[in-house]
Design an enzyme around this catalytic site. Structure first.
Site, short mmCIF file in Angstrom:
data_model
loop_
_atom_site.label_atom_id
_atom_site.label_comp_id
_atom_site.label_asym_id
_atom_site.label_seq_id
_atom_site.Cartn_x
_atom_site.Cartn_y
_atom_site.Cartn_z
N ASN A 1 21.76 -6.39 8.16
CA ASN A 1 22.52 -7.43 8.87
C ASN A 1 23.39 -8.28 7.94
O ASN A 1 24.43 -8.75 8.37
CB ASN A 1 21.54 -8.33 9.62
CG ASN A 1 22.19 -9.61 10.09
OD1 ASN A 1 22.92 -9.64 11.08
ND2 ASN A 1 21.98 -10.72 9.35
N SER B 1 30.45 -4.12 13.74
CA SER B 1 31.32 -5.14 14.34
C SER B 1 32.39 -4.46 15.17
O SER B 1 32.79 -3.32 14.88
CB SER B 1 32.01 -5.97 13.25
OG SER B 1 33.00 -6.80 13.82
N TYR C 1 37.52 -6.81 5.71
CA TYR C 1 36.38 -6.89 6.64
C TYR C 1 36.41 -5.70 7.61
O TYR C 1 35.38 -5.04 7.82
CB TYR C 1 36.43 -8.22 7.42
CG TYR C 1 35.24 -8.44 8.32
CD1 TYR C 1 34.01 -8.84 7.81
CD2 TYR C 1 35.33 -8.24 9.70
CE1 TYR C 1 32.90 -9.04 8.64
CE2 TYR C 1 34.23 -8.44 10.54
CZ TYR C 1 33.02 -8.84 10.00
OH TYR C 1 31.93 -9.03 10.82
N CYS C 2 37.59 -5.42 8.18
CA CYS C 2 37.71 -4.30 9.12
C CYS C 2 37.33 -2.99 8.43
O CYS C 2 36.58 -2.17 8.98
CB CYS C 2 39.14 -4.20 9.66
SG CYS C 2 39.63 -5.63 10.62
N LYS D 1 33.57 -2.65 7.94
CA LYS D 1 32.81 -2.36 9.16
C LYS D 1 33.11 -0.94 9.67
O LYS D 1 32.23 -0.30 10.26
CB LYS D 1 33.11 -3.42 10.23
CG LYS D 1 32.56 -4.80 9.86
CD LYS D 1 31.02 -4.78 9.72
CE LYS D 1 30.44 -6.13 9.43
NZ LYS D 1 28.97 -6.14 9.37
N ILE E 1 30.40 -13.74 18.28
CA ILE E 1 29.07 -14.35 18.37
C ILE E 1 29.12 -15.73 17.70
O ILE E 1 29.71 -15.88 16.61
CB ILE E 1 28.02 -13.46 17.64
CG1 ILE E 1 28.14 -11.98 18.05
CG2 ILE E 1 26.61 -14.01 17.87
CD1 ILE E 1 27.81 -11.64 19.49
#
Ligand SMILES: NC(=O)c1ccc[n+]([C@@H]2O[C@H](COP(=O)([O-])OP(=O)(O)OC[C@H]3O[C@@H](n4cnc5c(N)ncnc54)[C@H](O)[C@@H]3O)[C@@H](O)[C@H]2O)c1
Length: 253
Positions: free
Chosen positions: A85, A144, A157-158, A161, A190
């Protein structure tokens, strides 16, 4: 009878903390790893009547991963569920025409490389244990919606993931023969510290209908999906993606 044991990374707060509490409520003992002191999360596990183990460590550091598993082995003697996580967004949202290599290496190291090698280590331990038991074991990656949604202001980040999605497929394929399930939970928007800086932007987008279910997701929404995998309710599924995104992924016209 010993209880099954879960390891949740990045569990001092946010989604990871909710996962640790949910797994404990379901009867598992839980080890939590974080770069922050995870005292509150351990307390929540113990409040559910289970054994908690808090470890301060960095998922990107090989020696921390090694020590972490040694401590889990010494404390519990088993590990049934790994939840990858821990994750970070870039410190600064920068256009991909300008973003730095430093940010790329940081985000890829924490979100993809660290979990990949932690999974390798845990998988080998699970395989050895499989020779003497038929307990349910699984690995759950927190991916994600960014794995398939292009945000040019946080390319690293993309990419990280998208890599997590392929890691899920790879480990699912490799570990199927050992009866170890591998799943990807794909959260949408979230409410955690990670998204607190973009709250106003997403409040507006959600109100305008960005997600069919017009509310923020909560850490408990993600934790519920992890618990389904951890309990072994999806034993004939592996490499499966569970979207926890208020329906964001549904293409609409
Ligand atoms: N919040 C969202 O909207 C959202 C959406 C999709 C996916 N996710 C993913 O969910 C996961 C949890 O995110 P969150 O929203 O709870 O974020 P968060 O920032 O609230 O929590 C992340 C936790 O990971 C820990 N961490 C960071 N680097 C670490 C490292 N190197 N080693 C160990 N622990 C480390 C942090 O200290 C923190 O406790 C992440 O993988 C994130 O990418 C979140």
């Amino acid at each position: 009878m010993d209880a099954p044991v879960a390891l949740v990374t990045g569990a001092a707060r946010g989604i990871g903390a909710a996962i640790a509490a949910e797994l404990a409520a379901g009867g598992m003992d839980v080890a939590v790893l974080d770069v922050l002191e995870p005292t509150e999360s351990v307390r929540a596990v113990e409040a559910a009547g289970r054994k908690g183990l808090g470890i301060v460590g960095d998922v990107t550091r090989a020696e921390d991963r090694e020590k972490l598993l040694e401590r889990i082995d010494r404390t519990f003697g088993r590990l049934d569920v790994l939840v990858n996580n821990a994750g970070v967004a870039p410190k600064v949202r920068a256009d991909i025409l300008e973003a730095t290599e430093e940010s790329y290496d940081r985000v890829m190291g924490i979100n993809l490389k660290g979990p990949y090698f932690l999974t390798q280590h845990v998988a080998n331990w699970m395989i050895r244990r499989r020779e003497s038991c038929d307990d349910w074991m699984c690995i759950v990656n927190i991916g994600s919606m960014s794995s398939y949604t292009a945000s040019p202001s946080r390319g690293e980040y993309c990419l990280s993931k998208a890599g997590v999605s392929m890691a899920t497929q790879l480990w699912a394929t490799r570990l199927a023969d050992f009866g170890i399930g591998v799943y990807e939970i794909r959260p949408g928007i979230i409410a955690t510290d990670m998204t607190s800086t973009v709250k106003d932007k997403y409040d507006k987008l959600i109100a305008e209908g960005l997600t069919p279910i017009r509310r923020w997701g909560q850490p408990a929404d993600v934790a519920g999906a992890v618990a389904v995998c951890a309990r072994g309710e999806l034993k004939f599924s592996t490499g499966e993606i569970i979207n926890v995104d208020g329906g964001f992924h549904v293409q609409r016209l």
